[in-house]
Design a protein around this motif. Structure first.
Motif, PDB file in Angstrom:
ATOM      1  N   HIS A 114      41.093  95.025  -6.198  1.00 11.82           N
ATOM      2  CA  HIS A 114      41.331  93.407  -6.400  1.00 11.82           C
ATOM      3  C   HIS A 114      42.697  93.128  -6.055  1.00 11.82           C
ATOM      4  N   HIS A 144      44.646  90.383  -3.285  1.00 10.27           N
ATOM      5  CA  HIS A 144      45.652  89.400  -3.886  1.00 10.27           C
ATOM      6  C   HIS A 144      46.690  89.635  -2.762  1.00 10.27           C
ATOM      7  N   SER A 154      49.465  88.628 -11.890  1.00  6.17           N
ATOM      8  CA  SER A 154      48.066  88.003 -12.239  1.00  6.17           C
ATOM      9  C   SER A 154      47.819  87.930 -13.786  1.00  6.17           C
ATOM     10  N   GLY A 155      46.492  87.666 -14.107  1.00  2.63           N
ATOM     11  CA  GLY A 155      46.057  87.562 -15.310  1.00  2.63           C
ATOM     12  C   GLY A 155      46.187  88.938 -16.096  1.00  2.63           C
ATOM     13  N   GLY A 156      45.797  90.072 -15.274  1.00  5.25           N
ATOM     14  CA  GLY A 156      45.758  91.555 -15.646  1.00  5.25           C
ATOM     15  C   GLY A 156      46.824  92.500 -15.395  1.00  5.25           C
ATOM     16  N   GLY A 173      50.654  86.888 -16.614  1.00  6.48           N
ATOM     17  CA  GLY A 173      49.438  85.986 -16.772  1.00  6.48           C
ATOM     18  C   GLY A 173      49.170  85.865 -18.194  1.00  6.48           C
ATOM     19  N   ASP A 212      49.266  82.805 -20.883  1.00  4.75           N
ATOM     20  CA  ASP A 212      47.773  82.341 -21.632  1.00  4.75           C
ATOM     21  C   ASP A 212      48.039  82.507 -23.095  1.00  4.75           C
ATOM     22  N   GLY A 233      48.474  79.120 -18.524  1.00  6.53           N
ATOM     23  CA  GLY A 233      49.490  79.244 -17.092  1.00  6.53           C
ATOM     24  C   GLY A 233      49.984  77.889 -16.386  1.00  6.53           C
ATOM     25  N   ASP A 264      53.216  75.517 -17.035  1.00  5.40           N
ATOM     26  CA  ASP A 264      54.011  75.348 -15.598  1.00  5.40           C
ATOM     27  C   ASP A 264      54.268  73.687 -15.528  1.00  5.40           C
ATOM     28  N   GLY A 322      47.513  85.220  -9.083  1.00  6.41           N
ATOM     29  CA  GLY A 322      47.183  84.002  -9.569  1.00  6.41           C
ATOM     30  C   GLY A 322      48.552  83.112 -10.198  1.00  6.41           C
ATOM     31  N   ASN A 354      52.844  79.722  -9.794  1.00  8.78           N
ATOM     32  CA  ASN A 354      53.893  79.084 -10.642  1.00  8.78           C
ATOM     33  C   ASN A 354      55.076  78.447  -9.893  1.00  8.78           C
ATOM     34  N   ASP A 399      41.497  83.795  -7.692  1.00  7.19           N
ATOM     35  CA  ASP A 399      40.690  84.612  -7.227  1.00  7.19           C
ATOM     36  C   ASP A 399      39.736  84.329  -6.341  1.00  7.19           C
TER      37      ASP A 399
HETATM   38  O1  KG4 Z   1      45.008  86.556 -10.053  1.00  7.38           O
HETATM   39  P1  KG4 Z   1      44.147  85.873 -11.190  1.00  7.38           P
HETATM   40  O2  KG4 Z   1      43.604  84.731 -10.399  1.00  7.38           O
HETATM   41  O3  KG4 Z   1      43.258  86.499 -12.104  1.00  7.38           O
HETATM   42  C1  KG4 Z   1      43.394  87.879 -12.061  1.00  7.38           C
HETATM   43  O4  KG4 Z   1      43.396  88.546 -11.197  1.00  7.38           O
HETATM   44  O5  KG4 Z   1      43.942  88.000 -13.372  1.00  7.38           O
HETATM   45  O6  KG4 Z   1      45.304  85.013 -12.300  1.00  7.38           O
HETATM   46  C2  KG4 Z   1      45.064  84.281 -13.331  1.00  7.38           C
HETATM   47  C3  KG4 Z   1      46.361  84.055 -14.118  1.00  7.38           C
HETATM   48  C4  KG4 Z   1      45.836  83.281 -15.292  1.00  7.38           C
HETATM   49  O7  KG4 Z   1      46.749  84.196 -16.294  1.00  7.38           O
HETATM   50  C5  KG4 Z   1      46.409  82.025 -15.061  1.00  7.38           C
HETATM   51  O8  KG4 Z   1      46.975  81.564 -16.282  1.00  7.38           O
HETATM   52  C6  KG4 Z   1      47.537  82.351 -14.295  1.00  7.38           C
HETATM   53  O9  KG4 Z   1      47.111  83.292 -13.462  1.00  7.38           O
HETATM   54  N1  KG4 Z   1      48.226  81.324 -13.449  1.00  7.38           N
HETATM   55  C7  KG4 Z   1      49.203  80.741 -13.787  1.00  7.38           C
HETATM   56  C8  KG4 Z   1      49.435  79.524 -12.901  1.00  7.38           C
HETATM   57  N2  KG4 Z   1      48.287  79.343 -12.266  1.00  7.38           N
HETATM   58  C9  KG4 Z   1      47.499  80.245 -12.784  1.00  7.38           C
HETATM   59  N3  KG4 Z   1      50.401  81.063 -14.724  1.00  7.38           N
HETATM   60  C10 KG4 Z   1      51.558  80.386 -14.572  1.00  7.38           C
HETATM   61  N4  KG4 Z   1      51.785  79.187 -13.705  1.00  7.38           N
HETATM   62  C11 KG4 Z   1      50.595  78.757 -12.907  1.00  7.38           C
HETATM   63  N5  KG4 Z   1      50.932  77.860 -12.257  1.00  7.38           N
END
Ligand code: KG4
Ligand code: ZN
Length: 335
Positions: free
Chosen positions: A111, A115, A136-138, A163, A167, A180, A184, A269, A273, A301
């Motif tokens: 994954h 990205h 990312s989120g993880g 992320g 969150d 997130g 922002d 993700g 920001n 994603d």
């Molecule tokens: O990459 P992603 O879509 O999923 C994973 O692979 O984890 O990332 C999701 C993360 C979430 O924690 C979300 O809150 C964060 O990306 N996110 C942001 C923004 N847009 C998405 N965090 C900060 N600022 C943003 N504008």
């Protein structure tokens, strides 16, 4: 070469058709966010069930939008790690079924490699080597991308991902999931009036830590509540975002100097920001370093990024058997 890719690692069911790793013929994403929002975060079992329901329709739509039939596809790709195991298994088994019934090769994609590849979709000239901040989120990694399929992690978070910190802090501040983007937005209206820590990891200068920052926000919220005082939420968001930007840009530039990379790329993700984008852009501008950031539509994603990386995995001979398994966690350098 036309690749049909499937992505189901978290709360988006996605399918896409991409030609030669760079040309997006279709990119369909069905998000489950509204349902998970009711619970304040992703509920793994619900995610798996929704993937089961959506995956056939999403794939049919991806083929229809691309104007190709299943028999015109050259290979099937799938995200097999890392992510929610039940969610990944839905995509992996569906992709296996497609590969088995069509006789096409099955390409396993990590994954986070996907990205990073999101950038190849937007920038035809971009090629490794480069240094990539994957947020990312993880996960939060600083990765030396030595070739399309050779990755070396130089720095990583020791606790929460960027992320995740966004969150969790957002949830404590009363924002809906995923918070997130809410932080922002609010951060753009406030002032950095709260003092928050920028933790570092002893003896590991390239690593990051976000849990101390998140805890500082939670403590501030609790203390203010106990004292019966009110807190300026927009100012807290601005202060939090500034701290995250400081941590990320400080580590990234430290690694850039140490490794001597001449090109910087953002991915994941959190790379959507606005504060992080502006800060890294300014830092790279000062140093004369070219910077590539995924367009907002490819930050989160999606399956187009998986199809892009799959093209390069295929060229490197990385083809899975029909005994392919999913993995909840797996290092990016292992493939
Ligand atoms: O990459 P992603 O879509 O999923 C994973 O692979 O984890 O990332 C999701 C993360 C979430 O924690 C979300 O809150 C964060 O990306 N996110 C942001 C923004 N847009 C998405 N965090 C900060 N600022 C943003 N504008
Ligand atoms: Zn992701």
């Amino acid at each position: 070469m036309k690749i049909l890719a499937i992505e189901s690692s978290c709360d988006e069911t996605a399918a896409a058709v991409v030609e030669d790793g760079r040309h997006v013929l279709s990119n369909i994403v069905a998000t489950q966010i509204e349902e998970h929002r009711l619970y304040g975060g992703v509920v793994p079992e619900i995610a798996s069930r929704r993937h089961c329901e959506a995956i056939v329709g999403v794939t049919e739509e991806a083929l229809a939008r691309a104007g190709v039939s299943l028999s015109e596809i050259d290979a099937v790709a799938v995200t097999y790690a890392p992510g929610l195991i039940g969610a990944l298994l839905v995509g992996v088994n569906f992709a296996k079924g497609l590969a088995l019934s069509t006789g096409k090769p099955l390409i396993p994609v990590h994954h986070l490699r996907g990205h990073i590849a999101a950038n190849y979709l937007a920038y035809p000239d971009l090629e490794p080597p480069f240094l990539c901040l994957v947020i990312s989120g993880g996960h939060s990694h600083i990765v030396e991308v030595r070739s399309y399929t050779d990755f070396h992690v130089v720095g990583r978070t020791r606790d929460d991902a960027a992320g995740e910190a966004y969150d969790k802090a957002a949830r404590a501040m009363g924002f809906p999931y995923p918070g997130g983007i809410e932080i922002d937005r609010a951060a753009q209206k406030g002032r950095p009036s709260y003092k928050l820590p920028r933790p570092s990891v002893e003896d590991h200068p390239y690593d990051m830590s976000f849990s101390g920052l998140k805890t500082a926000v939670l403590n501030l919220l609790n203390q203010t509540k106990q004292k019966g005082e009110t807190l300026n939420r927009e100012d807290l968001c601005t202060s939090f975002q500034l701290a995250v930007c400081d941590i990320l840009s400080d580590r990234l530039m430290l690694v850039q100097e140490a490794v001597g990379s001449r090109c910087i790329v953002l991915a994941g993700g959190v790379s959507a920001n606005s504060g992080i984008r502006a800060r890294i852009q300014a830092e790279c501008g000062e140093r004369g370093l070219p910077l590539y950031m995924p367009p907002l539509c490819y930050c989160g994603d999606n399956a187009a990024m998986i199809a892009s990386q799959a093209f390069y995995e295929y060229q490197a001979g990385n083809i899975a058997g029909l005994d392919l398994n999913a993995h909840a966690s797996r290092a990016i350098d292992l493939g």
